[in-house]
Design an enzyme around this catalytic site. Structure first.
Site, PDB file in Angstrom:
ATOM      1  N   GLU A  97    -118.794 -59.028  55.527  1.00 27.03           N
ATOM      2  CA  GLU A  97    -119.934 -58.890  54.606  1.00 27.03           C
ATOM      3  C   GLU A  97    -119.340 -59.265  53.145  1.00 27.03           C
ATOM      4  O   GLU A  97    -118.540 -58.729  52.542  1.00 27.03           O
ATOM      5  CB  GLU A  97    -120.693 -57.780  54.593  1.00 27.03           C
ATOM      6  N   CYS A 110    -119.452 -59.711  45.288  1.00 25.80           N
ATOM      7  CA  CYS A 110    -118.683 -58.684  45.990  1.00 25.80           C
ATOM      8  C   CYS A 110    -117.953 -59.088  47.113  1.00 25.80           C
ATOM      9  O   CYS A 110    -118.857 -59.415  47.953  1.00 25.80           O
ATOM     10  CB  CYS A 110    -119.479 -57.599  46.027  1.00 25.80           C
ATOM     11  N   CYS A 117    -111.550 -51.379  57.635  1.00 28.69           N
ATOM     12  CA  CYS A 117    -110.795 -50.579  56.923  1.00 28.69           C
ATOM     13  C   CYS A 117    -110.017 -49.422  57.561  1.00 28.69           C
ATOM     14  O   CYS A 117    -110.535 -49.030  58.681  1.00 28.69           O
ATOM     15  CB  CYS A 117    -111.564 -50.212  55.820  1.00 28.69           C
ATOM     16  N   CYS A 121    -112.506 -43.221  54.277  1.00 28.13           N
ATOM     17  CA  CYS A 121    -113.046 -42.612  53.432  1.00 28.13           C
ATOM     18  C   CYS A 121    -114.496 -41.893  53.980  1.00 28.13           C
ATOM     19  O   CYS A 121    -115.286 -42.863  54.678  1.00 28.13           O
ATOM     20  CB  CYS A 121    -113.532 -43.418  52.202  1.00 28.13           C
ATOM     21  N   CYS A 124    -118.234 -43.786  53.154  1.00 33.87           N
ATOM     22  CA  CYS A 124    -117.981 -45.265  53.092  1.00 33.87           C
ATOM     23  C   CYS A 124    -118.365 -45.712  54.761  1.00 33.87           C
ATOM     24  O   CYS A 124    -117.711 -45.302  55.460  1.00 33.87           O
ATOM     25  CB  CYS A 124    -117.137 -45.934  52.497  1.00 33.87           C
ATOM     26  N   GLY A 168    -112.733 -53.128  53.234  1.00 32.36           N
ATOM     27  CA  GLY A 168    -111.266 -53.160  53.097  1.00 32.36           C
ATOM     28  C   GLY A 168    -110.692 -52.621  51.875  1.00 32.36           C
ATOM     29  O   GLY A 168    -111.371 -52.413  50.924  1.00 32.36           O
ATOM     30  N   SER A 223    -111.279 -45.838  42.675  1.00 35.47           N
ATOM     31  CA  SER A 223    -112.235 -45.226  43.122  1.00 35.47           C
ATOM     32  C   SER A 223    -111.892 -43.793  43.412  1.00 35.47           C
ATOM     33  O   SER A 223    -111.138 -43.386  44.275  1.00 35.47           O
ATOM     34  CB  SER A 223    -112.866 -45.733  44.662  1.00 35.47           C
ATOM     35  N   CYS A 342    -123.005 -50.378  47.173  1.00 33.92           N
ATOM     36  CA  CYS A 342    -121.695 -49.749  47.422  1.00 33.92           C
ATOM     37  C   CYS A 342    -121.403 -48.892  48.477  1.00 33.92           C
ATOM     38  O   CYS A 342    -122.153 -47.628  48.692  1.00 33.92           O
ATOM     39  CB  CYS A 342    -121.010 -49.218  45.993  1.00 33.92           C
TER      40      CYS A 342
END
Length: 352
Positions: A97, A110, A117, A121, A124, A168, A223, A342
């Protein structure tokens, strides 16, 4: 007798020199490579038949020996705030995406750097996916081209910025990320300014140092989300191998090499990292390198029970950082209603 079909070469995996060698070995003149390369990277052409300044015979030769593994838009959704989220189909059937984020003064793409990934986290959505593979440079480049086309067609505005903040971890696809930036910024590529590009990382210390060694010209964002190892370990397992001290050392090395200020991204979670003490810890961490802080609104996902901090808590948090002479921006989410904000990017079904 079964005749095996000859495997075609992914033409965009070749450098200009490699392409020239291939074409001259086929009996073509060397200067043709530059023409083909311009079609591929400056004009973003994905069909050999559209390379109109090449002879038909050469176009047939290209089709017989090479392929263009272009990325295609599978589906797009438009948010109430005009953000556009697109899912893209890759040559092998995997899906990623990307997002177009329009604001009054910029058009930002973005883009994703991996299928899935591996960093897990906790806040996320992508972190709950399996990492299938790294994206190739041309797959990242194609996202930029397709999103830029959306900006032109939907809003009559050129793309102004690119953020590697999609699916990712870009620094775990270092070569693909770096080659994509090279093609996006090169005069014989998209010719975008490096300062218009931001690469966001969850924090891989040795790769941040490598960015310094490579003297990159694009922007780096970390981050962070907690400036306390115990808290950061809870939400970002990568911190267990890349402690805040290791990251601070890497950032200082990076800044010494590049002189590029760093952006710290910080989500303020309700009753987790939203107190004055958390702000003080963040302010202390900010002293390591010239930086600014982007406070990001949390975007809920079904797989986690984190909650965004109250508005007054966020304002107090930002006010404290500003009192310490730290440039601080509070970023409001875009595209939340279509899961484009995000931390919300995730594909429910991907193909291995």
């Amino acid at each position: 007798m079964v005749v095996q079909q000859r495997k075609l070469i992914d033409i965009r995996s070749l450098s200009l020199l490699d392409l020239k060698d291939k074409l001259t070995a086929m009996g073509e003149q060397g200067f043709r490579a530059k023409q083909v390369y311009e079609w591929l990277w400056s004009k973003s052409c994905t069909d050999f038949d559209q390379m109109t300044n090449l002879s038909k015979a050469l176009r047939e030769t290209l089709k017989d020996n090479f392929e263009i593994r272009d990325v295609k838009i599978r589906e797009s959704q438009v948010s109430s705030d005009k953000t556009i989220k697109s899912s893209f189909t890759l040559y092998d059937g995997n899906v990623i995406e990307g997002v177009l984020i329009p604001t009054p003064d910029r058009m930002t793409a973005c883009v994703s750097s991996q299928v899935g990934c591996s960093l897990t986290c906790k806040f996320c959505a992508t972190g709950y996916m399996e990492r299938k593979r790294n994206l190739q440079a041309d797959e990242i480049y194609d996202q930029v081209v397709l999103i830029a086309k959306q900006a032109e067609e939907k809003y009559n505005q050129p793309l102004t910025n690119i953020v590697y903040m999609g699916m990712g971890e870009p620094l775990l696809n270092y070569s693909g990320m770096m080659k994509s930036v090279e093609r996006i910024t090169a005069p014989d590529g998209l010719n975008m300014a490096a300062k218009r590009i931001t690469v966001s990382t969850a924090g891989i210390a040795k790769m941040i140092k490598k960015l310094g060694d490579d003297e990159v010209r694009f922007n780096l964002a970390l981050s962070l989300h907690a400036a306390n190892d115990e808290k950061r370990n809870q939400i970002m397992p990568i911190n267990e191998q890349n402690s805040l001290q290791a990251l601070a050392d890497a950032l200082k090395y990076y800044y010494a090499k590049t002189k590029n200020p760093v952006t710290f991204e910080y989500i303020v979670f309700h009753h987790f990292n939203d107190e004055l003490q958390d702000a003080k810890e963040l302010a202390r961490f900010c002293k390591h390198v010239p930086c600014k802080v982007n406070i990001i609104e949390y975007n809920p996902i079904a797989l986690a029970d984190f909650v965004n901090a109250d508005a007054d808590k966020i304002d107090q948090f930002a006010a404290y950082l500003r009192s310490q002479d730290i440039v601080t921006n509070v970023r409001r989410s875009r595209g939340k209603d279509i899961d484009a904000a995000c931390g919300q990017l995730a594909i429910k079904e991907t193909v291995v």
